[in-house]
Design a protein around this motif. Structure first.
Motif, PDB file in Angstrom:
ATOM      1  N   ALA A 116       4.113  -3.186   2.895  1.00 42.40           N
ATOM      2  CA  ALA A 116       3.989  -2.945   1.139  1.00 42.40           C
ATOM      3  C   ALA A 116       3.589  -2.122   1.694  1.00 42.40           C
ATOM      4  CB  ALA A 116       2.689  -3.603   1.118  1.00 42.40           C
ATOM      5  N   LEU A 117       3.322  -1.187   2.420  1.00 42.09           N
ATOM      6  CA  LEU A 117       2.659   0.282   2.257  1.00 42.09           C
ATOM      7  C   LEU A 117       4.817   1.427   3.019  1.00 42.09           C
ATOM      8  CD1 LEU A 117      -0.529   0.357   4.912  1.00 42.09           C
ATOM      9  CD2 LEU A 117       0.044   1.758   2.452  1.00 42.09           C
ATOM     10  N   ARG A 118       5.277   0.575   4.159  1.00 44.79           N
ATOM     11  CA  ARG A 118       6.150   1.203   4.255  1.00 44.79           C
ATOM     12  C   ARG A 118       7.442   0.959   3.040  1.00 44.79           C
ATOM     13  NH1 ARG A 118       6.525   0.458   9.830  1.00 44.79           N
ATOM     14  NH2 ARG A 118       5.406  -1.508  10.767  1.00 44.79           N
ATOM     15  N   GLU A 119       7.061   0.395   2.018  1.00 40.91           N
ATOM     16  CA  GLU A 119       8.590   0.000   0.964  1.00 40.91           C
ATOM     17  C   GLU A 119       7.497   1.380   0.502  1.00 40.91           C
ATOM     18  OE1 GLU A 119       7.832  -3.832  -1.228  1.00 40.91           O
ATOM     19  OE2 GLU A 119       8.609  -5.049  -0.356  1.00 40.91           O
ATOM     20  N   LEU A 120       6.192   1.522  -0.319  1.00 43.06           N
ATOM     21  CA  LEU A 120       5.633   2.572  -0.564  1.00 43.06           C
ATOM     22  C   LEU A 120       5.910   4.177  -0.274  1.00 43.06           C
ATOM     23  CD1 LEU A 120       1.526   1.664  -1.621  1.00 43.06           C
ATOM     24  CD2 LEU A 120       3.800   1.924  -3.076  1.00 43.06           C
ATOM     25  N   VAL A 121       6.216   3.913   1.546  1.00 38.62           N
ATOM     26  CA  VAL A 121       6.529   5.056   1.951  1.00 38.62           C
ATOM     27  C   VAL A 121       7.736   5.199   1.102  1.00 38.62           C
ATOM     28  CG1 VAL A 121       7.417   6.749   3.817  1.00 38.62           C
ATOM     29  CG2 VAL A 121       5.119   5.291   3.828  1.00 38.62           C
ATOM     30  N   VAL A 122       8.807   4.578   1.468  1.00 36.89           N
ATOM     31  CA  VAL A 122       9.732   4.706   0.746  1.00 36.89           C
ATOM     32  C   VAL A 122      10.634   5.128  -0.181  1.00 36.89           C
ATOM     33  CG1 VAL A 122      13.023   3.525   0.385  1.00 36.89           C
ATOM     34  CG2 VAL A 122      11.509   2.950   3.199  1.00 36.89           C
ATOM     35  N   ARG A 123       9.915   4.913  -1.153  1.00 36.14           N
ATOM     36  CA  ARG A 123       9.855   5.149  -2.515  1.00 36.14           C
ATOM     37  C   ARG A 123       9.273   6.292  -2.920  1.00 36.14           C
ATOM     38  NH1 ARG A 123       7.136  -0.092  -4.123  1.00 36.14           N
ATOM     39  NH2 ARG A 123       5.832   1.379  -5.127  1.00 36.14           N
ATOM     40  N   GLY A 124       8.805   6.083  -2.117  1.00 32.20           N
ATOM     41  CA  GLY A 124       7.824   7.990  -1.942  1.00 32.20           C
ATOM     42  C   GLY A 124       6.614   8.524  -3.135  1.00 32.20           C
ATOM     43  N   ALA A 125       6.088   7.538  -2.659  1.00 32.38           N
ATOM     44  CA  ALA A 125       4.825   7.170  -3.523  1.00 32.38           C
ATOM     45  C   ALA A 125       4.071   8.342  -2.637  1.00 32.38           C
ATOM     46  CB  ALA A 125       4.020   6.071  -3.196  1.00 32.38           C
ATOM     47  N   SER A 126       2.427   9.018  -3.658  1.00 31.05           N
ATOM     48  CA  SER A 126       2.064   9.997  -3.213  1.00 31.05           C
ATOM     49  C   SER A 126       0.900   9.196  -1.981  1.00 31.05           C
ATOM     50  CB  SER A 126       1.441  10.308  -4.295  1.00 31.05           C
ATOM     51  OG  SER A 126       0.242   8.865  -5.083  1.00 31.05           O
ATOM     52  N   GLU A 127       0.159  10.221  -1.772  1.00 31.30           N
ATOM     53  CA  GLU A 127      -0.759   9.963  -0.862  1.00 31.30           C
ATOM     54  C   GLU A 127      -1.925   9.101  -1.462  1.00 31.30           C
ATOM     55  OE1 GLU A 127      -3.540  12.284   2.698  1.00 31.30           O
ATOM     56  OE2 GLU A 127      -1.451  12.819   1.950  1.00 31.30           O
ATOM     57  N   SER A 128      -2.324   9.319  -2.697  1.00 29.97           N
ATOM     58  CA  SER A 128      -3.242   8.739  -3.493  1.00 29.97           C
ATOM     59  C   SER A 128      -2.971   6.665  -3.518  1.00 29.97           C
ATOM     60  CB  SER A 128      -4.130   8.959  -4.248  1.00 29.97           C
ATOM     61  OG  SER A 128      -2.472   9.197  -5.612  1.00 29.97           O
ATOM     62  N   GLU A 129      -1.616   6.652  -3.783  1.00 26.14           N
ATOM     63  CA  GLU A 129      -1.032   5.034  -3.807  1.00 26.14           C
ATOM     64  C   GLU A 129      -1.197   4.879  -2.550  1.00 26.14           C
ATOM     65  OE1 GLU A 129       1.822   4.924  -6.759  1.00 26.14           O
ATOM     66  OE2 GLU A 129       2.474   7.094  -5.876  1.00 26.14           O
ATOM     67  N   LEU A 130      -0.733   4.754  -1.389  1.00 27.53           N
ATOM     68  CA  LEU A 130      -1.531   4.818  -0.051  1.00 27.53           C
ATOM     69  C   LEU A 130      -2.170   4.429   0.545  1.00 27.53           C
ATOM     70  CD1 LEU A 130       1.411   7.044   1.492  1.00 27.53           C
ATOM     71  CD2 LEU A 130       2.054   4.503   1.086  1.00 27.53           C
ATOM     72  N   ARG A 131      -3.590   5.365  -0.438  1.00 27.27           N
ATOM     73  CA  ARG A 131      -4.834   4.709   0.195  1.00 27.27           C
ATOM     74  C   ARG A 131      -5.437   3.538  -0.764  1.00 27.27           C
ATOM     75  NH1 ARG A 131      -5.570   9.877   0.018  1.00 27.27           N
ATOM     76  NH2 ARG A 131      -6.151  10.476   2.260  1.00 27.27           N
TER      77      ARG A 131
END
Length: 544
Positions: free
Chosen positions: A496-511
């Protein structure tokens, strides 16, 4: 020679039979000065000076240091008409003056300089010449430390003087006994300050006159194999020092400053060259996650945190798990901090063009099973490290970020493509080192609702257990703390975190996603240590 003291010199000449009596009787007019006798060759100047030294009970000093500012501020030396020569083992400053025959000269100087002073006898003409030359250089705006480097031979002689050697050895011995991790020799306009970092906090160990800065710096440079005459550029070196059968490596760094060179020594105890990962105090869940990450055949494992947070120690603990006869491990560091048998280790050498990136690129042609990069600090290193992880290598490294999630943003900032970060970043461990409360003197802390709020607790609530604050006693050096403990935040990179990284999610979304997956933040780990009575609220706030 010594103006106004001809009668003393005449008596000394006769008592020590420094001239032919017949020649003295032939030229014994009362108005004839001793200087005239010296000019006429009736009396030998060097013999007379040695005789005066014997009469006064003073050491004879045939040569004076090239740099009169080495042991005393130059302005002070010129103002009082003295040329400092050396520092005795008890700290007494030995000086040469133009007129040592003046009653009370040593006492007057001691009062003026604010320290113990003893006289040596040197040729008064040479003393005067040195002072005049230094004054002329000052008027011309020449500072010895910023112009042509000092005479290496003179610096080497100063560095080899017994008091200087004894002083350095004493400071190093005290530092090792006090569990000091770094030693700072700092020159200021009012003197030399020596501080040590103990349990992550700097404490003043000793002070010394500014004049000791150059001899001490020269001594450390000699020990580290550095250029003692170069005081205008930073230098780095290494000292292997032994005391009482204990071998310690000292990483040496010099830096030119306004009042002299700053020298910092990082203490690397060779007895701790192979730290045990299980002994670093990680919670069981964190330890299991780290072991699982470093036992994978490929991927990027990153440890984050500020300088001095124990990142390198953790990485060496990880290498200890992997260091087997059937595994090829390579490290590149700046510099190598611990020598570990069975691991090929390389130090960065910038003058030779050996950077982290170049070493890592060469590593991949050495058929390694795992590599450790001391720090990912530029785009080239980051790209090679992630490419190595993508092509089936285990890569261990560090980053300077505030928490585990910040490692993703840092790699992206360095220019690594999001898909490459998502594909290779396997696990991130963020850590801090906080001081442990002294168990002898810690005291219960009274409820402070405002403090609870700062720690993330409701202002009207209590921590749920008795908490403690620092006090101070002889056992802990009046600091209230003794030793340190680690705080850890483990982030396994999920799909799930990898998908967020590829989509360019913000740091707050990752957190937010990491929290939903069970991430225990550093602040929560720190609060747990505080509630357990291991550290104080002040330490929690200072580090998290």
């Amino acid at each position: 020679m010594f103006a106004g003291h001809d009668h003393v010199l005449r008596e000394c000449i006769r008592r020590h039979r420094l001239a032919d009596p017949d020649r003295l009787r032939a030229d014994d007019a009362a108005e004839t000065s001793v200087d005239a006798w010296l000019a006429a060759g009736i009396v030998d100047r060097a013999r007379l000076l040695r005789a005066v030294a014997a009469e006064l009970g003073l050491p004879w000093q045939p040569e004076l240091p090239a740099d009169i500012g080495a042991l005393l501020p130059r302005e002070t030396a010129r103002r009082h008409g003295v040329v400092p020569v050396a520092v005795a083992a008890d700290g007494t400053l030995l000086v040469a003056v133009e007129d040592p025959l003046r009653p009370g000269a040593a006492d007057d100087l001691a009062f003026a300089l604010g320290r113990a002073v003893a006289l040596v006898l040197a040729d008064p003409a040479e003393v005067r010449r040195r002072l005049e030359a230094d004054a002329a250089a000052a008027e011309a705006g020449v500072r010895p430390d910023s112009g042509v480097p000092a005479d290496p031979d003179a610096l080497a002689r100063q560095a080899a003087e017994a008091p200087v050697v004894a002083f350095v050895d004493a400071v190093l011995g005290e530092a090792l006994q006090g569990q000091t991790s770094d030693l700072h020799f700092e020159a200021f306009d009012d003197g030399l300050r020596i501080r040590g970092r103990i349990d992550g906090t700097l404490r003043e160990i000793r002070t010394a006159p500014l004049g000791l800065a150059v001899p001490l710096t020269s001594r450390l440079k000699v020990m580290a194999g550095l250029n003692i005459a170069e005081r205008r550029r930073p230098q780095d070196g290494r000292i292997r020092w032994q005391q009482g059968g204990r071998s310690v490596d000292l990483r040496v760094s010099t830096l030119p400053t306004q009042h002299g060179e700053s020298v910092v020594l990082r203490v690397l105890d060779r007895r701790g060259a192979a730290p045990d990962l299980a002994a670093l105090g990680m919670p069981a869940s964190v330890l299991a996650g780290v072991e699982a990450a470093v036992r994978r055949p490929a991927g990027l494992f990153v440890v984050t945190g500020p300088t001095g947070s124990g990142k390198t120690t953790t990485l060496y603990g990880c290498l200890g798990l992997l260091n087997r006869a059937d595994t090829k491990l390579l490290t590149v560091e700046d510099p190598v901090e611990y020598e570990v048998e069975g691991i090929m280790q390389v130090s960065v050498n910038l003058p030779a063009g050996l950077t982290f990136a170049r070493a890592l690129r060469s590593f991949l042609r050495q058929d390694p099973d795992g590599v450790m990069v001391g720090e990912i600090r530029d785009r080239e290193t980051a790209e090679i490290a992630t490419q190595a992880a993508l092509t089936g290598h285990l890569v261990l490294s560090t980053l300077h970020t505030n928490d585990a999630v910040g490692a993703v943003a840092r790699l992206l900032d360095l220019g690594v493509e999001p898909f490459l970060v998502a594909s290779t970043l396997d696990t991130v461990l963020a850590q801090r080192l906080v001081r442990r409360l002294c168990p002898v003197c810690r005291v219960p802390e009274a409820p402070v609702p405002e403090r609870w709020a700062l720690l993330g607790l409701p202002a009207d609530s209590a921590p749920g257990a008795e908490v403690f604050a620092a006090c101070g006693c002889a056992e802990c050096g009046q600091t209230g703390y003794r030793g340190r403990l680690g705080l850890f935040e483990l982030l396994p990179v999920s799909d799930a975190l990898r998908e967020l990284v590829v989509r360019g999610a913000s740091e707050s979304e990752l957190r937010t996603q990491a929290g939903a997956e069970g991430l225990v933040p550093l602040r929560a780990a720190a609060n747990a240590a505080w509630r357990a009575g291991e550290t104080s609220a002040d330490e929690v706030l200072r580090h998290t």
